[in-house]
Structure formats: C-alpha cells, structure tokens
Design a protein around this motif. Structure first.
Motif, PDB file in Angstrom:
ATOM      1  N   MET A   1       9.501 -15.604   9.451  1.00  0.00           N
ATOM      2  CA  MET A   1       8.506 -15.293  10.479  1.00  0.00           C
ATOM      3  C   MET A   1       8.849 -13.984  11.198  1.00  0.00           C
ATOM      4  SD  MET A   1       5.699 -16.418  11.864  1.00  0.00           S
ATOM      5  CE  MET A   1       4.700 -16.255  13.338  1.00  0.00           C
ATOM      6  N   VAL A   2      10.146 -13.800  11.533  1.00  0.00           N
ATOM      7  CA  VAL A   2      10.576 -12.570  12.206  1.00  0.00           C
ATOM      8  C   VAL A   2      10.335 -11.360  11.311  1.00  0.00           C
ATOM      9  CG1 VAL A   2      12.543 -11.355  13.194  1.00  0.00           C
ATOM     10  CG2 VAL A   2      12.268 -13.810  13.595  1.00  0.00           C
ATOM     11  N   LYS A   3      10.629 -11.492  10.024  1.00  0.00           N
ATOM     12  CA  LYS A   3      10.404 -10.397   9.074  1.00  0.00           C
ATOM     13  C   LYS A   3       8.920 -10.051   9.007  1.00  0.00           C
ATOM     14  CE  LYS A   3      11.215  -9.090   4.257  1.00  0.00           C
ATOM     15  NZ  LYS A   3      11.730  -9.555   2.935  1.00  0.00           N
ATOM     16  N   PHE A   4       8.077 -11.056   9.011  1.00  0.00           N
ATOM     17  CA  PHE A   4       6.627 -10.838   8.976  1.00  0.00           C
ATOM     18  C   PHE A   4       6.165 -10.073  10.211  1.00  0.00           C
ATOM     19  CE2 PHE A   4       2.393 -12.264  10.298  1.00  0.00           C
ATOM     20  CZ  PHE A   4       1.636 -11.946   9.173  1.00  0.00           C
ATOM     21  N   ILE A   5       6.670 -10.460  11.394  1.00  0.00           N
ATOM     22  CA  ILE A   5       6.269  -9.805  12.646  1.00  0.00           C
ATOM     23  C   ILE A   5       6.737  -8.351  12.656  1.00  0.00           C
ATOM     24  CG2 ILE A   5       6.577  -9.812  15.152  1.00  0.00           C
ATOM     25  CD1 ILE A   5       6.763 -12.857  15.019  1.00  0.00           C
ATOM     26  N   LEU A   6       7.986  -8.098  12.248  1.00  0.00           N
ATOM     27  CA  LEU A   6       8.502  -6.733  12.223  1.00  0.00           C
ATOM     28  C   LEU A   6       7.718  -5.858  11.249  1.00  0.00           C
ATOM     29  CD1 LEU A   6      12.356  -7.408  12.341  1.00  0.00           C
ATOM     30  CD2 LEU A   6      10.869  -6.626  14.202  1.00  0.00           C
ATOM     31  N   ASN A 251      -8.631 -21.492  11.856  1.00  0.00           N
ATOM     32  CA  ASN A 251      -8.142 -20.163  11.461  1.00  0.00           C
ATOM     33  C   ASN A 251      -9.189 -19.053  11.609  1.00  0.00           C
ATOM     34  OD1 ASN A 251      -5.613 -21.106  10.935  1.00  0.00           O
ATOM     35  ND2 ASN A 251      -5.786 -21.062   8.717  1.00  0.00           N
ATOM     36  N   PRO A 252     -10.441 -19.255  11.203  1.00  0.00           N
ATOM     37  CA  PRO A 252     -11.419 -18.175  11.392  1.00  0.00           C
ATOM     38  C   PRO A 252     -11.616 -17.784  12.851  1.00  0.00           C
ATOM     39  CG  PRO A 252     -12.244 -19.769   9.814  1.00  0.00           C
ATOM     40  CD  PRO A 252     -11.016 -20.370  10.415  1.00  0.00           C
ATOM     41  N   ILE A 253     -11.485 -18.749  13.768  1.00  0.00           N
ATOM     42  CA  ILE A 253     -11.635 -18.431  15.187  1.00  0.00           C
ATOM     43  C   ILE A 253     -10.434 -17.630  15.674  1.00  0.00           C
ATOM     44  CG2 ILE A 253     -11.785 -19.431  17.498  1.00  0.00           C
ATOM     45  CD1 ILE A 253     -13.446 -21.645  16.395  1.00  0.00           C
ATOM     46  N   LEU A 317      -0.527 -15.202  15.219  1.00  0.00           N
ATOM     47  CA  LEU A 317      -0.957 -16.584  15.488  1.00  0.00           C
ATOM     48  C   LEU A 317      -1.377 -17.290  14.202  1.00  0.00           C
ATOM     49  CD1 LEU A 317      -2.985 -16.157  18.809  1.00  0.00           C
ATOM     50  CD2 LEU A 317      -0.725 -17.163  18.518  1.00  0.00           C
ATOM     51  N   LEU A 318      -2.043 -16.565  13.301  1.00  0.00           N
ATOM     52  CA  LEU A 318      -2.428 -17.165  12.019  1.00  0.00           C
ATOM     53  C   LEU A 318      -1.201 -17.516  11.197  1.00  0.00           C
ATOM     54  CD1 LEU A 318      -5.496 -14.991  10.937  1.00  0.00           C
ATOM     55  CD2 LEU A 318      -5.507 -17.441  11.377  1.00  0.00           C
ATOM     56  N   ALA A 319      -0.205 -16.618  11.179  1.00  0.00           N
ATOM     57  CA  ALA A 319       1.014 -16.903  10.424  1.00  0.00           C
ATOM     58  C   ALA A 319       1.779 -18.078  11.021  1.00  0.00           C
ATOM     59  CB  ALA A 319       1.896 -15.661  10.389  1.00  0.00           C
ATOM     60  N   TRP A 320       1.709 -18.229  12.356  1.00  0.00           N
ATOM     61  CA  TRP A 320       2.394 -19.349  13.004  1.00  0.00           C
ATOM     62  C   TRP A 320       1.672 -20.665  12.744  1.00  0.00           C
ATOM     63  CZ3 TRP A 320       0.406 -22.204  17.282  1.00  0.00           C
ATOM     64  CH2 TRP A 320       1.310 -23.145  17.793  1.00  0.00           C
ATOM     65  N   PRO A 323       1.510 -21.649   7.636  1.00  0.00           N
ATOM     66  CA  PRO A 323       2.655 -21.046   6.957  1.00  0.00           C
ATOM     67  C   PRO A 323       2.293 -20.379   5.636  1.00  0.00           C
ATOM     68  CG  PRO A 323       3.208 -23.243   7.754  1.00  0.00           C
ATOM     69  CD  PRO A 323       1.727 -23.070   7.924  1.00  0.00           C
ATOM     70  N   ARG A 324       1.182 -20.785   5.001  1.00  0.00           N
ATOM     71  CA  ARG A 324       0.807 -20.182   3.730  1.00  0.00           C
ATOM     72  C   ARG A 324       0.568 -18.686   3.856  1.00  0.00           C
ATOM     73  NH1 ARG A 324      -4.328 -23.704   2.341  1.00  0.00           N
ATOM     74  NH2 ARG A 324      -4.725 -23.027   4.490  1.00  0.00           N
ATOM     75  N   ILE A 325       0.137 -18.244   5.041  1.00  0.00           N
ATOM     76  CA  ILE A 325      -0.190 -16.832   5.252  1.00  0.00           C
ATOM     77  C   ILE A 325       1.078 -15.992   5.217  1.00  0.00           C
ATOM     78  CG2 ILE A 325      -1.119 -15.176   6.912  1.00  0.00           C
ATOM     79  CD1 ILE A 325      -3.072 -17.343   7.801  1.00  0.00           C
ATOM     80  N   ARG A 326       2.112 -16.384   5.981  1.00  0.00           N
ATOM     81  CA  ARG A 326       3.315 -15.565   6.010  1.00  0.00           C
ATOM     82  C   ARG A 326       4.121 -15.686   4.725  1.00  0.00           C
ATOM     83  NH1 ARG A 326       4.549 -19.682   9.835  1.00  0.00           N
ATOM     84  NH2 ARG A 326       6.316 -21.018   9.297  1.00  0.00           N
ATOM     85  N   PHE A 327       4.070 -16.849   4.064  1.00  0.00           N
ATOM     86  CA  PHE A 327       4.814 -16.964   2.807  1.00  0.00           C
ATOM     87  C   PHE A 327       4.125 -16.195   1.692  1.00  0.00           C
ATOM     88  CE2 PHE A 327       6.544 -21.092   4.608  1.00  0.00           C
ATOM     89  CZ  PHE A 327       7.780 -20.529   4.882  1.00  0.00           C
ATOM     90  N   ASP A 328       2.816 -16.076   1.764  1.00  0.00           N
ATOM     91  CA  ASP A 328       2.095 -15.299   0.766  1.00  0.00           C
ATOM     92  C   ASP A 328       2.388 -13.822   0.938  1.00  0.00           C
ATOM     93  OD1 ASP A 328      -0.072 -15.142  -1.321  1.00  0.00           O
ATOM     94  OD2 ASP A 328      -0.982 -13.911   0.242  1.00  0.00           O
TER      95      ASP A 328
END
Length: 328
Positions: A1-6, A251-253, A317-320, A323-328
């Motif tokens: 998650m930290v890597k995704f944010i950075l 998620n769309p919202i 917020l979507l990645a949090w 989890p599929r979003i940040r792992f993808d």
C-alpha cells in the motif's frame, strides 16, 4: 500500500507542472489581452487611447514580453514566493482575492458533496434492494427529476417559495449587517440561516446521477456468486449486503471525488449568480471576460490542482477499499 501511494505521488509532481502550463495557455487563448479589453470598454464609454498609451499599459502589466517569459515569471513567483501577481481589474494581489473566495467555495463544495452522499447512497441502496417495487419507481422518478432540473431553475423556484412564505429574500451567504463584520458566533449563525438553500440545490441536482450509478452497480453485484455463497453460509441478510456487494458497488462513487469538486464548482457558477454567493464562479467568470490574466490563471491553477489532488485521494481510497486495485 505504501509503495502504491508513493508511486501515485511521484506521478503527481510532473502532472502538476503540466497542469500549470496548460492553465497558462488556456487563459491566453482568447485573442488580445487585458489592455485590448480595457480599450474596448473605454471606447464603449466614449474614451480612447493612442498607441503610446497602449504600449505604456502593456509594459506596466508585463504584456509586452514573449509568452514563455510571462509563464516562467508567473510560475516562478508562485512556487518561490506564493505570489500569484496582481489583478489588473481589481488592482489587488491575486493571493488576497483567492483567500477570500477559495475557502468559501471549498466549504460549499465539500458540504454539498457530503449531503449529496447522505441523500444518494441510502436511496441508491434501497432502490436496488427493492427492485421493481413502488419504492424503486418512486426513487427512480425523484432521481430523474434531480438529473433533469437545472440547478439555477431549482434555485429560482426555491427562492420564490421561501420569499412568498416568509418574506425573506435569501441571497448571499450573510445578511447585510454581517457581510463586512468580523467573524463571530452571530455571524456564523447568520451564515447557517442562508447557506441551506444553495446546499439543498447543489445536493438535489448532484444526487440524481449518483443514485442511478449506485443502483445499477449494486444490482450487478447482487447477482454474483460470492453473494449467493455468503447467503448459503447462513450470514444475516443485512451483513451479506453491507459487508460484500456494497463495498464493491461504492467504488464508482469513491472514484468521483477527483472530478466532483470541480463539477460542483462549475455547477455552482450559475447558482452563485442567481443566489448572489461570493464564491469562485462569478469572480472567475468576470476575470475571463475581462482577460484578467493573473486572476483567471490563479483560479484555473488552483481548481486544476484540486482536481489532481482529489484524484490522488480517490485512488488511495479505492486501493484501500478494494485490494484488487493496488495488487493489480
């Protein structure tokens, strides 16, 4: 998650630089400049300027330099000193004008987004769970009304109704006696008496689309196998709905945070004109019409930057939440 944010923050920096360049180009697209607009207005009033006076004004405002030089002078002052330049029309620092209008606009926008979600999310969930019932048809009708009625028209209708029922004309954020008064509890209370009308208009017009999106997304999720499996395991129905399909359907919202703020500000332009609210919209329109380069550029840069930052927040917020979003 930290890597995704950075990684997302790393993309943000060059994007903001690109936004500043595009913002400066956009405000330069109309033919002429502020001096030309000033001369046209002067001629309409019966006055005139000769070429020497025009050149003097262009040197005074720095409009005689090449476009790229004007950009680097503008952006370097903003980055190094927080100086957005001086407004040609108002003869005041742009930073002071921004500090007057931006906080009011952000407050109105965030409050309207909050109330839009308060209205749209429960209605969208109930409409999906009560599919093809009287409740679904009723909320569908209301959402179509919210989508079809322009914000300025709803503002005029509510303004007329309030005036005929109470005799009060709710225009502006403050009553006349509090407009120039320092902040106090009485002034804040007075603002609450006036701010409900624009919040109601923006919330009603903004919730219609979100209701339709949430209903359609939730109906699609309710048909999937993981929902059937959760029910087969004996989970309570409310827990099945709240813990699984709604987390995905929301998620769309969440993804609309990035563009909802400028969308509200754009829709707020006409509503602010109708209700005489001192926010970004009316002043930005005046700056563009008068080709007040630094004032218009400051507004465009701030709003574009808010859009980019809002997109970053929605991505995080979507990645949090998924989890599929940040792992993808």
């Amino acid at each position: 998650m930290v890597k995704f944010i950075l990684w997302r923050i790393g993309i943000l920096i060059p994007l903001l630089v690109l936004v500043s360049i595009v913002s400066f180009i956009v405000i330069q697209l109309p033919p002429g400049d502020y001096v030309d607009s000033y001369i046209r207005n002067l001629e309409l009033q019966g006055g005139s300027l000769n070429d020497a006076q025009k050149e003097t004004l262009q040197r005074q405002y720095g409009l005689d330099k090449p476009l790229i030089v004007q950009y680097f002078m503008w952006i370097s002052k903003i980055v190094l000193h927080g100086d957005f330049g001086n407004s040609f029309k108002y003869q005041r620092p742009v930073a002071d004008l921004l500090m007057e209008r931006i906080p009011r606009t952000i407050f109105l926008s965030l409050a309207s987004i909050f109330f839009t979600w308060i209205i749209a999310i429960p209605i969208g969930i109930l409409s999906a769970l009560k599919k093809y019932t009287i409740w679904d048809y009723f909320f569908t009708f209301l959402s179509f009304l919210g989508l079809s009625i322009p914000g300025f028209l709803l503002a005029l209708i509510l303004l007329y109704i309030v005036f005929t029922m109470t005799g009060n004309m709710i225009t502006g954020l403050f009553s006349p006696e509090y407009r120039d008064a320092p902040w106090s509890i009485a002034k804040f209370t007075d603002m609450l008496h006036n701010v409900w009308l624009p919040l109601l208009v923006l919330s009603v017009t903004g919730s219609g689309g979100l209701v339709r999106v949430l209903r359609a997304t939730l109906l699609d999720e309710l048909k999937k196998q993981y929902v059937t499996t959760a029910r087969a395991k004996g989970l309570a129905e409310w827990r099945v709905i709240m813990q699984y399909p709604i987390r995905i359907a929301i998620n769309p919202i969440i993804s609309t945070i990035g563009w909802m703020l400028p969308g509200v500000v754009g829709g707020e332009l006409v509503v602010s004109k109708v209700l005489n609210i001192p926010t970004v919209g009316p002043m930005m329109l005046d700056a563009v019409l008068s080709q007040d380069m630094y004032l218009a550029g400051g507004f465009v840069l701030i709003l574009c930057s808010l859009t980019v930052v809002g997109t970053l927040v929605s991505d995080i917020l979507l990645a949090w939440s998924d989890p599929r979003i940040r792992f993808d």
